[in-house]
Design a protein around this motif. Sequence first.
Motif, PDB file in Angstrom:
ATOM      1  N   ASN A 320       0.820  -1.220   0.000  1.00 15.08           N
ATOM      2  CA  ASN A 320       0.000   0.000   0.000  1.00 15.08           C
ATOM      3  C   ASN A 320       0.850   1.265   0.000  1.00 15.08           C
ATOM      4  O   ASN A 320       0.415   2.318   0.476  1.00 15.08           O
ATOM      5  CB  ASN A 320      -0.941  -0.003   1.208  1.00 15.08           C
ATOM      6  CG  ASN A 320      -2.019  -1.063   1.091  1.00 15.08           C
ATOM      7  OD1 ASN A 320      -2.660  -1.183   0.057  1.00 15.08           O
ATOM      8  ND2 ASN A 320      -2.210  -1.847   2.145  1.00 15.08           N
ATOM      9  N   ILE A 321       2.065   1.153  -0.520  1.00 18.33           N
ATOM     10  CA  ILE A 321       2.974   2.302  -0.587  1.00 18.33           C
ATOM     11  C   ILE A 321       3.138   2.741  -2.034  1.00 18.33           C
ATOM     12  O   ILE A 321       3.430   1.925  -2.910  1.00 18.33           O
ATOM     13  CB  ILE A 321       4.344   1.942   0.013  1.00 18.33           C
ATOM     14  CG1 ILE A 321       4.205   1.663   1.515  1.00 18.33           C
ATOM     15  CG2 ILE A 321       5.354   3.077  -0.228  1.00 18.33           C
ATOM     16  CD1 ILE A 321       5.464   1.140   2.161  1.00 18.33           C
ATOM     17  N   PHE A 322       2.924   4.027  -2.279  1.00 19.59           N
ATOM     18  CA  PHE A 322       3.184   4.632  -3.587  1.00 19.59           C
ATOM     19  C   PHE A 322       4.471   5.440  -3.497  1.00 19.59           C
ATOM     20  O   PHE A 322       4.596   6.320  -2.642  1.00 19.59           O
ATOM     21  CB  PHE A 322       2.043   5.565  -4.008  1.00 19.59           C
ATOM     22  CG  PHE A 322       0.725   4.880  -4.238  1.00 19.59           C
ATOM     23  CD1 PHE A 322       0.471   4.185  -5.410  1.00 19.59           C
ATOM     24  CD2 PHE A 322      -0.273   4.941  -3.275  1.00 19.59           C
ATOM     25  CE1 PHE A 322      -0.744   3.560  -5.622  1.00 19.59           C
ATOM     26  CE2 PHE A 322      -1.496   4.324  -3.480  1.00 19.59           C
ATOM     27  CZ  PHE A 322      -1.735   3.629  -4.656  1.00 19.59           C
ATOM     28  N   ILE A 323       5.408   5.155  -4.395  1.00 19.77           N
ATOM     29  CA  ILE A 323       6.613   5.978  -4.514  1.00 19.77           C
ATOM     30  C   ILE A 323       6.436   6.843  -5.756  1.00 19.77           C
ATOM     31  O   ILE A 323       6.158   6.322  -6.837  1.00 19.77           O
ATOM     32  CB  ILE A 323       7.871   5.121  -4.658  1.00 19.77           C
ATOM     33  CG1 ILE A 323       7.980   4.121  -3.511  1.00 19.77           C
ATOM     34  CG2 ILE A 323       9.122   6.000  -4.716  1.00 19.77           C
ATOM     35  CD1 ILE A 323       9.100   3.107  -3.684  1.00 19.77           C
ATOM     36  N   VAL A 324       6.578   8.152  -5.590  1.00 18.76           N
ATOM     37  CA  VAL A 324       6.408   9.063  -6.722  1.00 18.76           C
ATOM     38  C   VAL A 324       7.673   9.890  -6.890  1.00 18.76           C
ATOM     39  O   VAL A 324       8.244  10.385  -5.922  1.00 18.76           O
ATOM     40  CB  VAL A 324       5.180   9.986  -6.526  1.00 18.76           C
ATOM     41  CG1 VAL A 324       3.912   9.159  -6.382  1.00 18.76           C
ATOM     42  CG2 VAL A 324       5.336  10.899  -5.323  1.00 18.76           C
ATOM     43  N   ALA A 325       8.126  10.030  -8.125  1.00 21.46           N
ATOM     44  CA  ALA A 325       9.323  10.833  -8.402  1.00 21.46           C
ATOM     45  C   ALA A 325       9.450  11.051  -9.897  1.00 21.46           C
ATOM     46  O   ALA A 325       9.395  10.085 -10.668  1.00 21.46           O
ATOM     47  CB  ALA A 325      10.577  10.138  -7.882  1.00 21.46           C
ATOM     48  N   PRO A 326       9.624  12.298 -10.338  1.00 21.27           N
ATOM     49  CA  PRO A 326       9.889  12.537 -11.764  1.00 21.27           C
ATOM     50  C   PRO A 326      11.143  11.791 -12.199  1.00 21.27           C
ATOM     51  O   PRO A 326      12.042  11.529 -11.400  1.00 21.27           O
ATOM     52  CB  PRO A 326      10.100  14.054 -11.829  1.00 21.27           C
ATOM     53  CG  PRO A 326       9.447  14.587 -10.599  1.00 21.27           C
ATOM     54  CD  PRO A 326       9.608  13.528  -9.552  1.00 21.27           C
ATOM     55  N   GLY A 353      14.660  -5.650  -2.968  1.00 20.06           N
ATOM     56  CA  GLY A 353      14.082  -6.102  -4.233  1.00 20.06           C
ATOM     57  C   GLY A 353      13.779  -4.931  -5.140  1.00 20.06           C
ATOM     58  O   GLY A 353      14.604  -4.023  -5.281  1.00 20.06           O
ATOM     59  N   TYR A 354      12.602  -4.954  -5.742  1.00 25.11           N
ATOM     60  CA  TYR A 354      12.237  -3.917  -6.705  1.00 25.11           C
ATOM     61  C   TYR A 354      10.833  -3.380  -6.400  1.00 25.11           C
ATOM     62  O   TYR A 354       9.962  -4.112  -5.949  1.00 25.11           O
ATOM     63  CB  TYR A 354      12.277  -4.468  -8.131  1.00 25.11           C
ATOM     64  CG  TYR A 354      13.673  -4.806  -8.593  1.00 25.11           C
ATOM     65  CD1 TYR A 354      14.422  -3.888  -9.330  1.00 25.11           C
ATOM     66  CD2 TYR A 354      14.257  -6.028  -8.258  1.00 25.11           C
ATOM     67  CE1 TYR A 354      15.707  -4.190  -9.730  1.00 25.11           C
ATOM     68  CE2 TYR A 354      15.545  -6.339  -8.653  1.00 25.11           C
ATOM     69  CZ  TYR A 354      16.266  -5.413  -9.386  1.00 25.11           C
ATOM     70  OH  TYR A 354      17.548  -5.705  -9.777  1.00 25.11           O
ATOM     71  N   MET A 355      10.655  -2.070  -6.648  1.00 23.17           N
ATOM     72  CA  MET A 355       9.351  -1.440  -6.448  1.00 23.17           C
ATOM     73  C   MET A 355       9.053  -0.492  -7.607  1.00 23.17           C
ATOM     74  O   MET A 355       9.963   0.053  -8.241  1.00 23.17           O
ATOM     75  CB  MET A 355       9.300  -0.672  -5.127  1.00 23.17           C
ATOM     76  CG  MET A 355       9.315  -1.566  -3.895  1.00 23.17           C
ATOM     77  SD  MET A 355       9.082  -0.644  -2.356  1.00 23.17           S
ATOM     78  CE  MET A 355       7.343  -0.169  -2.484  1.00 23.17           C
ATOM     79  N   LYS A 356       7.783  -0.286  -7.819  1.00 25.38           N
ATOM     80  CA  LYS A 356       7.331   0.619  -8.876  1.00 25.38           C
ATOM     81  C   LYS A 356       7.440   2.064  -8.402  1.00 25.38           C
ATOM     82  O   LYS A 356       7.115   2.381  -7.264  1.00 25.38           O
ATOM     83  CB  LYS A 356       5.878   0.278  -9.226  1.00 25.38           C
ATOM     84  CG  LYS A 356       5.250   1.158 -10.278  1.00 25.38           C
ATOM     85  CD  LYS A 356       3.870   0.648 -10.648  1.00 25.38           C
ATOM     86  CE  LYS A 356       2.904   0.783  -9.486  1.00 25.38           C
ATOM     87  NZ  LYS A 356       1.543   0.334  -9.841  1.00 25.38           N
ATOM     88  N   VAL A 357       7.900   2.928  -9.308  1.00 28.39           N
ATOM     89  CA  VAL A 357       7.959   4.369  -9.038  1.00 28.39           C
ATOM     90  C   VAL A 357       7.129   5.082 -10.108  1.00 28.39           C
ATOM     91  O   VAL A 357       7.364   4.911 -11.312  1.00 28.39           O
ATOM     92  CB  VAL A 357       9.410   4.894  -9.064  1.00 28.39           C
ATOM     93  CG1 VAL A 357       9.436   6.407  -8.829  1.00 28.39           C
ATOM     94  CG2 VAL A 357      10.253   4.175  -8.011  1.00 28.39           C
ATOM     95  N   GLU A 364       5.724   4.796 -15.443  1.00 27.36           N
ATOM     96  CA  GLU A 364       6.334   4.385 -14.211  1.00 27.36           C
ATOM     97  C   GLU A 364       7.566   3.549 -14.525  1.00 27.36           C
ATOM     98  O   GLU A 364       7.692   3.014 -15.628  1.00 27.36           O
ATOM     99  CB  GLU A 364       5.360   3.601 -13.342  1.00 27.36           C
ATOM    100  CG  GLU A 364       4.726   2.420 -14.066  1.00 27.36           C
ATOM    101  CD  GLU A 364       3.476   1.921 -13.388  1.00 27.36           C
ATOM    102  OE1 GLU A 364       3.296   0.683 -13.361  1.00 27.36           O
ATOM    103  OE2 GLU A 364       2.676   2.728 -12.889  1.00 27.36           O
ATOM    104  N   THR A 365       8.474   3.441 -13.569  1.00 25.70           N
ATOM    105  CA  THR A 365       9.664   2.611 -13.743  1.00 25.70           C
ATOM    106  C   THR A 365       9.740   1.635 -12.580  1.00 25.70           C
ATOM    107  O   THR A 365       9.115   1.824 -11.540  1.00 25.70           O
ATOM    108  CB  THR A 365      10.938   3.458 -13.775  1.00 25.70           C
ATOM    109  OG1 THR A 365      11.003   4.270 -12.600  1.00 25.70           O
ATOM    110  CG2 THR A 365      10.977   4.352 -15.004  1.00 25.70           C
ATOM    111  N   ILE A 366      10.486   0.576 -12.792  1.00 20.95           N
ATOM    112  CA  ILE A 366      10.754  -0.392 -11.728  1.00 20.95           C
ATOM    113  C   ILE A 366      12.183  -0.150 -11.235  1.00 20.95           C
ATOM    114  O   ILE A 366      13.136  -0.223 -12.022  1.00 20.95           O
ATOM    115  CB  ILE A 366      10.590  -1.839 -12.225  1.00 20.95           C
ATOM    116  CG1 ILE A 366       9.176  -2.050 -12.781  1.00 20.95           C
ATOM    117  CG2 ILE A 366      10.877  -2.817 -11.102  1.00 20.95           C
ATOM    118  CD1 ILE A 366       8.074  -1.868 -11.766  1.00 20.95           C
ATOM    119  N   GLU A 367      12.317   0.184  -9.972  1.00 15.06           N
ATOM    120  CA  GLU A 367      13.617   0.542  -9.428  1.00 15.06           C
ATOM    121  C   GLU A 367      14.039  -0.414  -8.317  1.00 15.06           C
ATOM    122  O   GLU A 367      13.204  -0.903  -7.538  1.00 15.06           O
ATOM    123  CB  GLU A 367      13.577   1.971  -8.875  1.00 15.06           C
ATOM    124  CG  GLU A 367      13.188   3.040  -9.866  1.00 15.06           C
ATOM    125  CD  GLU A 367      14.166   3.188 -11.010  1.00 15.06           C
ATOM    126  OE1 GLU A 367      15.369   2.866 -10.804  1.00 15.06           O
ATOM    127  OE2 GLU A 367      13.750   3.643 -12.092  1.00 15.06           O
TER     128      GLU A 367
END
Length: 372
Positions: A320-326, A353-357, A364-367
Amino acid sequence: MKLGFIVNPIAGMGGRVGLKGTDGPEVLEKAKSLGALPESPEKAKKALKELLPIKDRLEIYTYPGAMGEDEAIEVGFQPIVLQKDKEDFGPENTEEAAKKMIEKEVDLILFAGGDGTARNIYNAIGTAVPVVGIPAGVKIHSGVYANHPKAGGELALKYLQNEEMKIKEAEVMDIDEEAFRGGVVTAKLYGYMNIPLEPELMQATKSGGLGTEEAALDGIADRIIEEMEENPDTFFIIGSGTSTRPIMEKLDLPNTLLGIDIVKNKELIGSDVNEKEILDTIDGHKAKIVVTVIGGQGYIFGRGNQQISAEVIKKVGKENIFIVAPKNKILSLEGRPLLVDTGNDEVNSMFNGYMKVINTYYSETIEKVEGL
């Protein structure tokens, strides 16, 4: 080998209770009244444990009680206490300690604190000997800090064992805490200190995004507001920073730029909340977290948003975490992973691991994410 070891035991106490620092006795007393507990001593011990392999060959010079003596003894060292008849935690004592360590010709100073602590040590020693900072404060803008406490100890060990290890100058930055609490960041460069050259273990100086990001931020805000509309009666915990500010502006809600706000059904439920207020608000309810990335460093938790603590994260859930970043902010990391440093190893490891940004409304990217 001689090591100077300094702990600012009150560093970071203002984070979880939403005070954005502990500079000044009045702010410290307020933090204590809100239930703030010391965190810096535990982080200092975590770093110092990395030096146990050279225990028999290492002299540790420190100051009384919680300024280093207690932590060193608890880890298993027998430190040399330079000022036995005084136990005070003020900045003048940090400066005095650093000066005395220079007189003892230490090879390195390992210290735990935040930007204020780094300033104090810079005032005392300049570039006289290399330093390694153990990140324990609310504000970590300076480039003299390790990525996390364990890395601080690892770097100190490497340097003490390797006379040929190169050093470099790193910035000592600090901000006006009073202005910071009012939502204004006025960062100032105070000078430079020498640090061992090991980029993988040291964090970069905090930086802003690159280029024009207005359109990307506008799209990110629309995306999060749609999530709010699709999840009625869900609490949205909005993290600090300029990348989350447009969300509040589009909702026509007051925004705590450098604090944490809570929104439900597009209405403001809590403004500039601390850890306890977040936990009380979301108890028994659905909640989501929206956070951004610190440009140049990559932290998503543990720098400037300590109110969103390990306990809060466990209640909300990683899913339930959203990561937002240009995208420009991600590019500023030059391939380094996003970082999580909550002070809780179990929660930190959840993020490996990896999370969506979310970069714009459509993209969006996977970082890669690394729990420290």
